[in-house]
Structure formats: structure tokens, C-alpha cells
Design a protein around this motif. Structure first.
Motif, PDB file in Angstrom:
ATOM      1  N   TRP A 154       0.657  -1.119   0.035  1.00  0.00           N
ATOM      2  CA  TRP A 154       0.082   0.160   0.040  1.00  0.00           C
ATOM      3  C   TRP A 154       0.830   1.287   0.106  1.00  0.00           C
ATOM      4  O   TRP A 154       0.433   2.353  -0.176  1.00  0.00           O
ATOM      5  CB  TRP A 154      -1.021   0.042   1.287  1.00  0.00           C
ATOM      6  N   VAL A 194      -7.245   1.555  -0.332  1.00  0.00           N
ATOM      7  CA  VAL A 194      -8.385   0.863   0.306  1.00  0.00           C
ATOM      8  C   VAL A 194      -9.002  -0.119  -1.034  1.00  0.00           C
ATOM      9  O   VAL A 194      -9.365  -0.976  -0.822  1.00  0.00           O
ATOM     10  CB  VAL A 194      -9.764   1.831   0.616  1.00  0.00           C
ATOM     11  N   LYS A 195      -9.116   0.506  -2.157  1.00  0.00           N
ATOM     12  CA  LYS A 195      -9.546  -0.240  -3.416  1.00  0.00           C
ATOM     13  C   LYS A 195      -8.777  -1.408  -3.880  1.00  0.00           C
ATOM     14  O   LYS A 195      -8.970  -2.250  -4.537  1.00  0.00           O
ATOM     15  CB  LYS A 195      -9.935   0.635  -4.383  1.00  0.00           C
ATOM     16  N   SER A 197      -6.494  -4.472  -4.703  1.00  0.00           N
ATOM     17  CA  SER A 197      -6.707  -5.968  -4.745  1.00  0.00           C
ATOM     18  C   SER A 197      -5.464  -6.594  -3.877  1.00  0.00           C
ATOM     19  O   SER A 197      -4.445  -6.543  -4.673  1.00  0.00           O
ATOM     20  CB  SER A 197      -7.328  -6.520  -5.818  1.00  0.00           C
ATOM     21  N   ARG A 211      -7.932  -6.821   5.994  1.00  0.00           N
ATOM     22  CA  ARG A 211      -9.245  -6.239   6.504  1.00  0.00           C
ATOM     23  C   ARG A 211      -9.075  -5.175   7.276  1.00  0.00           C
ATOM     24  O   ARG A 211      -9.984  -4.301   7.296  1.00  0.00           O
ATOM     25  CB  ARG A 211     -10.354  -7.309   6.740  1.00  0.00           C
ATOM     26  N   GLN A 268      -7.740  -2.200   5.444  1.00  0.00           N
ATOM     27  CA  GLN A 268      -8.794  -1.380   4.745  1.00  0.00           C
ATOM     28  C   GLN A 268      -9.922  -0.800   5.521  1.00  0.00           C
ATOM     29  O   GLN A 268     -10.433   0.064   5.215  1.00  0.00           O
ATOM     30  CB  GLN A 268      -9.538  -2.382   3.801  1.00  0.00           C
ATOM     31  N   LYS A 269     -10.522  -1.164   6.694  1.00  0.00           N
ATOM     32  CA  LYS A 269     -11.245  -0.673   7.690  1.00  0.00           C
ATOM     33  C   LYS A 269     -10.854   0.738   8.264  1.00  0.00           C
ATOM     34  O   LYS A 269     -11.396   1.722   8.095  1.00  0.00           O
ATOM     35  CB  LYS A 269     -11.699  -1.662   8.793  1.00  0.00           C
ATOM     36  N   SER A 292     -10.132   3.304   5.412  1.00  0.00           N
ATOM     37  CA  SER A 292     -11.443   3.761   4.712  1.00  0.00           C
ATOM     38  C   SER A 292     -12.059   4.860   5.661  1.00  0.00           C
ATOM     39  O   SER A 292     -12.649   5.700   5.300  1.00  0.00           O
ATOM     40  CB  SER A 292     -12.367   2.576   4.648  1.00  0.00           C
TER      41      SER A 292
END
Length: 207
Positions: free
Chosen positions: A132, A141-142, A144, A160, A163-164, A167
């Protein structure tokens, strides 16, 4: 002595303005020492921002990173407590996430956890945490990202959790104007009520 409600309205307006301003301030707090950085160490912050000298509370589970001249050089986010319910093989996998002044990911550090050292090593050696780096919060966040073979549960929890938290931070940054819209609505409503009660008070009864 009975106090008329409409006379309290100016004080109520001031109270709401003070509460909203204080509640959404992003500059609260003085520089903290390494021992006061919840869930992480200054060395871990320096692994993302080498010039880090101290940190300053920015928001819940987020800190401004300051250099020796006390200038902001970025922020660090903690995934705990927001992602505590996201578990790997043996529990949560808390992260320290660095965000630079351009809102790009500066680095990610895996904090102390209860995962098996074997699984943790697989995640660290896979380069997962660096995938990242350099991306904007939205793109990060998007993105993959595949789980790490041999450490599926641990790596999925890392992904996860990242991302949480990112976001949430991205949405918070883009939606910082919302509290002021709410405040404006409150002020307009209270102003209307003030006018209404004032008019009623000044209205002379018919004889």
C-alpha cells in the motif's frame, strides 16, 4: 425567579458552537512522549517517519507526527479499537499505519499480537505490508491484495484491518465539513425559535 426559555437561546447557541468546535478539533493535545503513544512505540513510528521526534493527538486512535522542530510531517493511525473484532488465527492483528501530508500511505507496521511467529514471519517476508506504500488512502483501500499462502487467516486479518481503518480515515477527512453543516442547521433552528418566542412575548393581547 422564573426564567423564560427564549432568553436562554443565545447561551444554547454558544454552547453548541463550543461543543462542536471542541469535539471535531484535529489539533488537540500537546506533544506526547514515546511512552504515551497508545499501542505502539516511537521506534515503530520512526520506522515509517525517520525524522519523527514526538507525536500529538489528532483524533481517536490517530496522532500527528512531529519532527525535532515540532513541525508536522505526517500522521499515524492505529487500527485498534476499530478493527479489534477482525481476527486472524489467534486474535486481532493491530497495525500502525503512516499517512504523509499528501494523504498517501507512508508505511504499515504490524504491532504486537498473539499470532504464531511462523505466520507473522510469512506475512512480513511476503512484502504484504509494503503493497500500500505510496498509494493515496482511496486507492489503497480499493487495491486488491491477495492473502499470503501459509498464513491465510493472519494475512486476511491484516488486509481487512488496514482497509477498515484507512477507509474510516478517508471518509473522516472528506466529510470534515459535515459537523459545520449540522451546526448551521442547529443555529438556524434555534434562531427561528428565538424569533418565534420573542414575537409571542411582544404580541399585545386583544381587548
Amino acid at each position: 425567579m422564573k426564567i423564560k426559555f427564549y432568553k436562554l437561546i443565545p447561551a444554547i447557541i454558544l454552547f453548541f458552537m463550543f461543543t462542536v468546535q471542541s469535539g471535531y478539533s484535529i489539533e488537540s493535545g500537546l506533544p506526547l512522549s514515546a511512552d504515551e503513544l497508545t499501542g505502539a512505540s516511537m521506534e515503530q513510528v520512526k520506522s515509517i517517519f525517520p525524522d519523527a521526534h514526538s507525536v500529538q493527538i489528532a483524533d481517536t486512535s490517530a496522532y500527528w507526527v512531529l519532527n525535532p522542530e515540532q513541525k508536522k510531517i505526517g500522521r499515524v493511525l492505529l487500527t485498534s479499537p476499530w478493527a479489534d473484532k477482525i481476527v486472524g488465527f489467534s486474535g486481532a492483528v493491530p497495525l500502525l499505519i503512516g499517512v504523509d501530508l499528501n494523504e498517501n500511505i507512508a508505511g504499515v507496521v504490524l504491532l504486537e499480537n498473539r499470532e504464531s511467529p511462523e505466520y507473522v514471519d510469512r506475512v512480513l517476508n511476503s512484502g504484504l505490508l509494503s503493497q500500500w506504500t505510496g498509494l493515496s488512502e482511496g486507492d489503497a483501500v480499493k487495491k486488491s491484495v491477495d492473502a499470503v499462502s501459509g498464513a491465510t487467516f493472519t494475512s486476511k486479518a491484516v488486509i481487512r484491518s488496514f482497509q477498515k481503518r484507512v477507509s474510516m480515515d478517508s471518509q473522516s477527512s472528506s466529510g470534515s465539513v459535515v459537523p459545520w453543516i449540522i451546526l448551521l442547521g442547529i443555529v438556524v433552528l434555534i434562531g427561528f425559535l428565538y424569533y418565534f418566542f420573542k414575537q409571542r412575548k411582544n404580541k399585545k393581547p386583544l381587548i
